[in-house]
Scaffold this active site. Structure first.
Site, PDB file in Angstrom:
ATOM      1  N   SER A 269      -5.355   3.399   4.427  1.00  0.00           N
ATOM      2  CA  SER A 269      -5.096   2.388   3.398  1.00  0.00           C
ATOM      3  C   SER A 269      -6.372   1.702   2.925  1.00  0.00           C
ATOM      4  O   SER A 269      -6.381   0.497   2.679  1.00  0.00           O
ATOM      5  CB  SER A 269      -4.089   1.332   3.897  1.00  0.00           C
ATOM      6  OG  SER A 269      -2.823   1.579   3.365  1.00  0.00           O
TER       7      SER A 269
ATOM      8  N   LYS B 267       3.436   6.655   5.028  1.00  0.00           N
ATOM      9  CA  LYS B 267       2.555   5.645   4.420  1.00  0.00           C
ATOM     10  C   LYS B 267       3.069   4.264   4.788  1.00  0.00           C
ATOM     11  O   LYS B 267       4.278   4.009   4.762  1.00  0.00           O
ATOM     12  CB  LYS B 267       2.499   5.771   2.890  1.00  0.00           C
ATOM     13  CG  LYS B 267       1.426   4.881   2.269  1.00  0.00           C
ATOM     14  CD  LYS B 267       0.042   5.365   2.626  1.00  0.00           C
ATOM     15  CE  LYS B 267      -1.030   4.318   2.345  1.00  0.00           C
ATOM     16  NZ  LYS B 267      -1.081   3.252   3.395  1.00  0.00           N
TER      17      LYS B 267
ATOM     18  N   LYS C 235      -0.118   3.690  -2.651  1.00  0.00           N
ATOM     19  CA  LYS C 235      -1.136   4.743  -2.554  1.00  0.00           C
ATOM     20  C   LYS C 235      -0.540   6.140  -2.451  1.00  0.00           C
ATOM     21  O   LYS C 235      -1.251   7.136  -2.662  1.00  0.00           O
ATOM     22  CB  LYS C 235      -2.056   4.457  -1.360  1.00  0.00           C
ATOM     23  CG  LYS C 235      -2.884   3.182  -1.511  1.00  0.00           C
ATOM     24  CD  LYS C 235      -3.799   2.982  -0.304  1.00  0.00           C
ATOM     25  CE  LYS C 235      -4.675   1.751  -0.434  1.00  0.00           C
ATOM     26  NZ  LYS C 235      -3.939   0.487  -0.271  1.00  0.00           N
TER      27      LYS C 235
ATOM     28  N   SER D 163       0.795  -1.234   0.000  1.00  0.00           N
ATOM     29  CA  SER D 163       0.000   0.000   0.000  1.00  0.00           C
ATOM     30  C   SER D 163       0.823   1.278   0.000  1.00  0.00           C
ATOM     31  O   SER D 163       0.247   2.378  -0.046  1.00  0.00           O
ATOM     32  CB  SER D 163      -0.951   0.011   1.203  1.00  0.00           C
ATOM     33  OG  SER D 163      -2.024  -0.866   0.991  1.00  0.00           O
TER      34      SER D 163
END
Length: 372
Positions: free
Chosen positions: A200, A305, A146, A143
């Site tokens: 997420s 992130k 993203k 993820s």
């Protein structure tokens, strides 16, 4: 007639032997009684001498034991033995081999005993590498993808108040991950971006890519084009969520992405929010950050992130301040649910102890350490 003859013969025999018939009958009864007592006595002796019935041990697993129980079968008492587990049986699950493990990166040792197969720390202002471990190897990034998704959405200058609808196309049929957004749920593009970065949310990230001009294929093409423009030559994307293990990048590439994304206040804010509430189709949902460090007073995080799939392990990228210096941290393929967070703490401690003036660069490639 025959009985009378037998009686006469028997009487004659008794007379010859000198025994009366009454004495003979008494002797016979005595012998019968003695014989009965002998049989009973032998039975008692056998019962006392016989050892207790041993529990059957054949083919008994070391994790099992036999428990003696009394049961009644057709009204008769019977002793039975039942197998029970001596200890809880735990299925043996083989360790999951990540892409980094299969590449042999887990053989690389480092002075901080990091649990991440890949690590990179650079100074944001000078781009000086402060710590490096397998940083040029392209691996699945989960993820962390993203972060590029958000960069493409923001730079496309689409209407952030436009309502997007979650469809069946956004359902994860690859990893079968869960989502709190049901099919048919509606949110603004801004809210979709917020929960995709902060929490997420996979269906939100999928909806963002699908609602790009030209659809998801055009969005993925824009992601790869942006990567090339940033000099991310070891990077390749195939979706907007990171659920595919074919989304790969090196730590060096991800450091460039962090610096580029940091230029946008909306990405900084959404990625570092601890909580956020949305109301898809009028139903309130409270989301929380996937990174517990953003709520910690001990950390000053400007952007972050996280990511996880089996092939990638646990991943973390962030920009934070340590001893007044802004640094970019990248940890990929970490083992353990909170191992990437632990690695960040170990790295911060090491940087603080080194001090900005006496910082030693550690460069680890293939198990070899170069310091300078």
């Amino acid at each position: 007639m025959l009985k009378s003859a037998l009686a006469v013969v028997t009487t004659l025999l008794f007379v010859v032997a000198g025994i009366s018939p009454a004495q003979a009958q008494t002797s016979a009864n005595t012998k019968k009684t003695a014989a009965k007592k002998t049989v009973v006595k032998k039975a008692v002796v056998r019962r006392q001498a016989a050892p207790k019935r041993a529990a059957p041990q054949a083919s008994l697993d070391h994790r099992e034991k036999l428990v003696k129980k009394v049961a009644y079968v057709h009204g008769k008492r019977r002793v039975v033995y039942q197998r029970v587990s001596a200890m809880p049986t735990v299925p043996v699950v083989p360790p999951v081999m990540t892409a980094g493990d299969m590449a042999g990166l887990n053989l690389t040792q480092d002075p901080l005993a990091l649990r991440s197969n890949v690590a990179l720390v650079i100074d944001q202002a000078s781009s000086q590498v402060l710590f490096e471990k397998n940083s040029s190897v392209a691996l699945p990034i989960a993820s962390v993808t993203k972060l590029m998704t958000s960069l493409v959405v923001v730079e496309a200058r689409q209407n952030m108040e436009e309502t997007l609808t979650v469809t069946d196309d956004d359902v994860d049929r690859q990893k079968h991950s869960s989502s709190r957004l049901r099919v048919g749920a509606q949110l603004s593009r801004d809210d979709m971006l917020h929960i995709a970065l902060m929490s997420s949310e996979n269906r939100a990230a999928s909806a963002l890519g699908r609602n790009y001009p030209g659809g998801l294929p055009a969005f993925v093409a824009a992601m790869n084009a942006k990567a090339r423009s940033l000099g991310m030559m070891d990077t390749h994307y195939v979706d907007s969520t990171g659920l595919s293990s074919n989304n790969v990048a090196s730590a060096r590439d991800l450091a460039k992405l962090v610096v580029a994304a940091y230029n946008y206040p909306v990405i900084r804010q959404y990625s570092t929010d601890a909580k956020y509430m949305v109301e898809p189709s009028g139903h309130a949902l409270q989301y929380a950050s996937s990174n517990r460090l953003v709520a910690s007073k001990d950390w000053d995080i400007g952007l972050q992130k996280t990511g996880y799939i089996n092939e990638a392990g646990h991943c973390l990228v962030m920009l934070t301040k340590i001893e007044g210096r802004s640094v970019v941290m990248v940890f990929l393929d970490s083992k353990g649910k909170l191992s990437h967070v632990g690695d960040a703490a170990r790295m911060r401690k090491w940087l603080s102890e080194q001090g900005p003036q006496n910082l030693t660069r550690v460069n680890l490639r293939g198990g070899r350490a170069d310091e300078g």
